[in-house]
Design an enzyme around this catalytic site. Structure first.
Site, PDB file in Angstrom:
ATOM      1  N   HIS A 197      -6.744 -18.763 -16.034  1.00 41.80           N
ATOM      2  CA  HIS A 197      -6.806 -17.614 -16.947  1.00 41.80           C
ATOM      3  C   HIS A 197      -5.627 -16.665 -16.767  1.00 41.80           C
ATOM      4  O   HIS A 197      -5.230 -15.981 -17.698  1.00 41.80           O
ATOM      5  CB  HIS A 197      -8.152 -16.898 -16.807  1.00 41.80           C
ATOM      6  CG  HIS A 197      -9.289 -17.737 -17.315  1.00 41.80           C
ATOM      7  ND1 HIS A 197     -10.537 -17.753 -16.743  1.00 41.80           N
ATOM      8  CD2 HIS A 197      -9.324 -18.635 -18.327  1.00 41.80           C
ATOM      9  CE1 HIS A 197     -11.299 -18.617 -17.401  1.00 41.80           C
ATOM     10  NE2 HIS A 197     -10.590 -19.156 -18.357  1.00 41.80           N
TER      11      HIS A 197
ATOM     12  N   THR B 170     -15.271 -22.436 -25.688  1.00 37.70           N
ATOM     13  CA  THR B 170     -14.359 -21.555 -24.966  1.00 37.70           C
ATOM     14  C   THR B 170     -14.894 -20.133 -24.960  1.00 37.70           C
ATOM     15  O   THR B 170     -15.640 -19.728 -25.848  1.00 37.70           O
ATOM     16  CB  THR B 170     -12.937 -21.613 -25.555  1.00 37.70           C
ATOM     17  OG1 THR B 170     -12.031 -20.994 -24.631  1.00 37.70           O
ATOM     18  CG2 THR B 170     -12.817 -20.931 -26.914  1.00 37.70           C
TER      19      THR B 170
ATOM     20  N   PRO C  37     -14.302 -16.425 -25.531  1.00 37.33           N
ATOM     21  CA  PRO C  37     -13.369 -15.444 -26.103  1.00 37.33           C
ATOM     22  C   PRO C  37     -13.080 -14.416 -25.021  1.00 37.33           C
ATOM     23  O   PRO C  37     -14.004 -13.851 -24.435  1.00 37.33           O
ATOM     24  CB  PRO C  37     -14.152 -14.838 -27.266  1.00 37.33           C
ATOM     25  CG  PRO C  37     -15.232 -15.821 -27.560  1.00 37.33           C
ATOM     26  CD  PRO C  37     -15.568 -16.478 -26.257  1.00 37.33           C
TER      27      PRO C  37
ATOM     28  N   HIS D  97     -25.743 -23.904 -19.826  1.00 35.63           N
ATOM     29  CA  HIS D  97     -25.558 -24.508 -18.506  1.00 35.63           C
ATOM     30  C   HIS D  97     -26.843 -24.203 -17.739  1.00 35.63           C
ATOM     31  O   HIS D  97     -27.197 -23.029 -17.578  1.00 35.63           O
ATOM     32  CB  HIS D  97     -24.362 -23.886 -17.795  1.00 35.63           C
ATOM     33  CG  HIS D  97     -23.056 -24.435 -18.251  1.00 35.63           C
ATOM     34  ND1 HIS D  97     -22.609 -24.294 -19.531  1.00 35.63           N
ATOM     35  CD2 HIS D  97     -22.116 -25.161 -17.588  1.00 35.63           C
ATOM     36  CE1 HIS D  97     -21.430 -24.903 -19.639  1.00 35.63           C
ATOM     37  NE2 HIS D  97     -21.113 -25.440 -18.482  1.00 35.63           N
TER      38      HIS D  97
ATOM     39  N   GLU E  27     -27.427 -25.643 -12.438  1.00 40.35           N
ATOM     40  CA  GLU E  27     -26.275 -26.029 -11.606  1.00 40.35           C
ATOM     41  C   GLU E  27     -26.515 -25.650 -10.143  1.00 40.35           C
ATOM     42  O   GLU E  27     -25.891 -26.201  -9.248  1.00 40.35           O
ATOM     43  CB  GLU E  27     -24.998 -25.335 -12.090  1.00 40.35           C
ATOM     44  CG  GLU E  27     -24.429 -25.945 -13.345  1.00 40.35           C
ATOM     45  CD  GLU E  27     -23.202 -25.177 -13.788  1.00 40.35           C
ATOM     46  OE1 GLU E  27     -22.086 -25.628 -13.512  1.00 40.35           O
ATOM     47  OE2 GLU E  27     -23.370 -24.099 -14.414  1.00 40.35           O
TER      48      GLU E  27
HETATM   49  P1  IMP Z   1     -12.724 -21.376 -21.157  1.00 41.91           P
HETATM   50  O1  IMP Z   1     -14.064 -20.832 -21.570  1.00 41.91           O
HETATM   51  O2  IMP Z   1     -12.028 -22.111 -22.246  1.00 41.91           O
HETATM   52  O3  IMP Z   1     -11.872 -20.329 -20.518  1.00 41.91           O
HETATM   53  O4  IMP Z   1     -13.013 -22.504 -20.057  1.00 41.91           O
HETATM   54  C1  IMP Z   1     -13.156 -22.229 -18.686  1.00 41.91           C
HETATM   55  C2  IMP Z   1     -14.448 -21.476 -18.400  1.00 41.91           C
HETATM   56  O5  IMP Z   1     -15.591 -22.329 -18.685  1.00 41.91           O
HETATM   57  C3  IMP Z   1     -14.626 -21.112 -16.943  1.00 41.91           C
HETATM   58  O6  IMP Z   1     -14.006 -19.884 -16.648  1.00 41.91           O
HETATM   59  C4  IMP Z   1     -16.147 -21.003 -16.814  1.00 41.91           C
HETATM   60  O7  IMP Z   1     -16.603 -19.765 -17.289  1.00 41.91           O
HETATM   61  C5  IMP Z   1     -16.640 -22.088 -17.758  1.00 41.91           C
HETATM   62  N1  IMP Z   1     -16.901 -23.336 -17.026  1.00 41.91           N
HETATM   63  C6  IMP Z   1     -16.110 -24.413 -16.926  1.00 41.91           C
HETATM   64  N2  IMP Z   1     -16.690 -25.352 -16.135  1.00 41.91           N
HETATM   65  C7  IMP Z   1     -17.866 -24.850 -15.751  1.00 41.91           C
HETATM   66  C8  IMP Z   1     -18.933 -25.364 -14.936  1.00 41.91           C
HETATM   67  O8  IMP Z   1     -18.912 -26.474 -14.370  1.00 41.91           O
HETATM   68  N3  IMP Z   1     -19.996 -24.532 -14.774  1.00 41.91           N
HETATM   69  C9  IMP Z   1     -20.081 -23.305 -15.369  1.00 41.91           C
HETATM   70  N4  IMP Z   1     -19.103 -22.815 -16.136  1.00 41.91           N
HETATM   71  C10 IMP Z   1     -18.019 -23.571 -16.320  1.00 41.91           C
HETATM   72 ZN    ZN Z   2     -19.574 -26.857 -18.289  1.00 40.93          ZN
END
Ligand code: IMP
Ligand code: ZN
Length: 365
Positions: A65, A97, A99, A225, A228
């Site tokens: 990020h 994603t 925002p 999710h 986990e």
């Molecule tokens: P973005 O939403 O495109 O920025 O993708 C990355 C974000 O997705 C991370 O900062 C997390 O918030 C979320 N994310 C990605 N992989 C996982 C996971 O395995 N568990 C929970 N959240 C995840």
């Molecule tokens: Zn995920």
């Protein structure tokens, strides 16, 4: 691998920033190092490390990020991610994603606010849509029912893309609501639903529930999710909410399995992600086998193909090798995923046709 690549596939759980190419991430980090925004050598080993724990994965997201905070980069990553999925014959992709709130974190600590580069949740999403518009002309892309399909006579492949907006578990109810309202405003740009994700050890279900409930009342699809980490109270509340799909379902106990199976909520299974983050101790105890045997609706997904160095073809090959399944069985599994997509009936029918046509030409031996 060729066979698994040539098989059409449906990807329903892919995070945009987690699917960033390693080469792009290194290039962006190196650029920022040269500009003095970061110390590149501090970050290089985090990027190059394999086998990250769940905690290290979230460290890497903080880093991603930091290097993806401007619109041009978001557009570039979106374009590359869609092209990468299409290149391995993903014919339908739901890309999720978050925002971005106008701030960025470094290993959990607030590092800088992004106001200086004029990022808002809306402008972030507009940069994503711009990425969809700019995919290579060798690709037919359909990403919104009301948007004219970009098609070219020279296109070799076609992909349907739909967007899910993620609520990050660090966010407040108001921020979550802002994301839902943005999703509603962007429905004609391919946004069809909401995801709840982020560090599972942070945040409370009660914080997100009002926004998720409102989203569903307004006709948006929901995926969560779920499980986990062991948190039976939250898992029960999530299953009670009856989302359209859930991701992972790793830390379920008997009571939750029972509830899941009777609810028939489809589960997005991310094998490599679960093993690398150690949410599942080893592949031979992965719940894929149990759910597959019980004929529970499941779909194989990548989660974060960049972060976990995988792709969807690899996930299918892995399932075949680990659970002793044949090509025909996995082809059926991939085809059944069409039932769980959030796009409407026209897209579903077109995808069934894609699978039927591929089924007539693929050889299974
Ligand atoms: P973005 O939403 O495109 O920025 O993708 C990355 C974000 O997705 C991370 O900062 C997390 O918030 C979320 N994310 C990605 N992989 C996982 C996971 O395995 N568990 C929970 N959240 C995840
Ligand atoms: Zn995920």
């Amino acid at each position: 691998m060729d066979w698994w690549v040539s098989m059409p596939k449906v990807e329903l759980h892919a995070h945009l920033n987690g699917s960033i190419r390693n080469s792009t991430l290194l290039e962006l980090a190196r650029d920022m190092g040269e500009k003095g925004t970061i110390v590149f050598s501090d970050f290089e080993h985090v990027i190059k490390k394999n086998d990250r724990s769940l905690r290290e994965v979230f460290k890497l997201f903080d880093l991603i990020h930091i290097v993806t905070t401007d619109h041009k980069t978001i557009t570039r990553i979106t374009k590359e991610v869609v092209e990468d999925f299409a290149a391995e014959n993903v014919v339908y992709l739901e890309l999720r994603t978050t925002p971005k709130v106008p701030e960025c974190y470094n290993f959990g600590k607030l590092l800088q606010r992004n106001d200086s580069i004029g990022m808002s949740k809306r402008s972030y999403m507009e940069a994503v849509v711009e990425g969809l518009r700019s995919v290579s002309s060798s690709l037919d892309i359909n990403f919104a029912c009301d948007y004219p399909e970009k098609s070219s006579a020279t296109a070799e492949k076609k992909i349907y893309v739909r967007l899910l907006l993620s609520i990050d578990r660090r966010e407040s109810t108001a921020a979550a609501m802002e994301t839902v309202n943005l999703a509603l405003e962007m429905r004609d740009m391919g946004v069809i639903g909401i995801d709840l994700s982020g560090n599972p050890t942070i945040g409370e279900w009660a914080t997100f529930f009002p926004a998720l409930k409102f989203a569903r009342e307004q006709g948006l699809h929901i995926t969560l999710h779920c499980g986990e980490v062991p948190n039976p109270v939250e898992i029960q509340a999530m299953l009670h909410f009856l989302p359209g799909r859930i991701g992972h379902a790793c830390c379920f106990q008997d009571e939750e399995w029972k509830k899941l199976k009777s609810s028939k909520i489809p589960v997005e299974i991310c094998l490599t992600s679960n093993i690398q983050t150690e949410t599942i101790s080893s592949m031979d105890v992965h719940h894929f086998a149990e759910l597959y045997k019980a004929k529970h609706p499941i779909v194989l997904c990548t989660d974060d193909s960049g972060v976990f160095s995988t792709n969807l073809s690899n996930e299918y090959a892995l399932a075949a090798n680990t659970f002793g399944l044949g090509k025909a069985e996995l082809f059926e599994l991939a085809k059944r995923a069409v039932n769980f997509i959030y796009a409407g009936n026209r897209v579903k029918m077109e995808l069934i046709e894609v699978f039927e046509s591929a089924g007539r030409t693929l050889e299974y031996n």
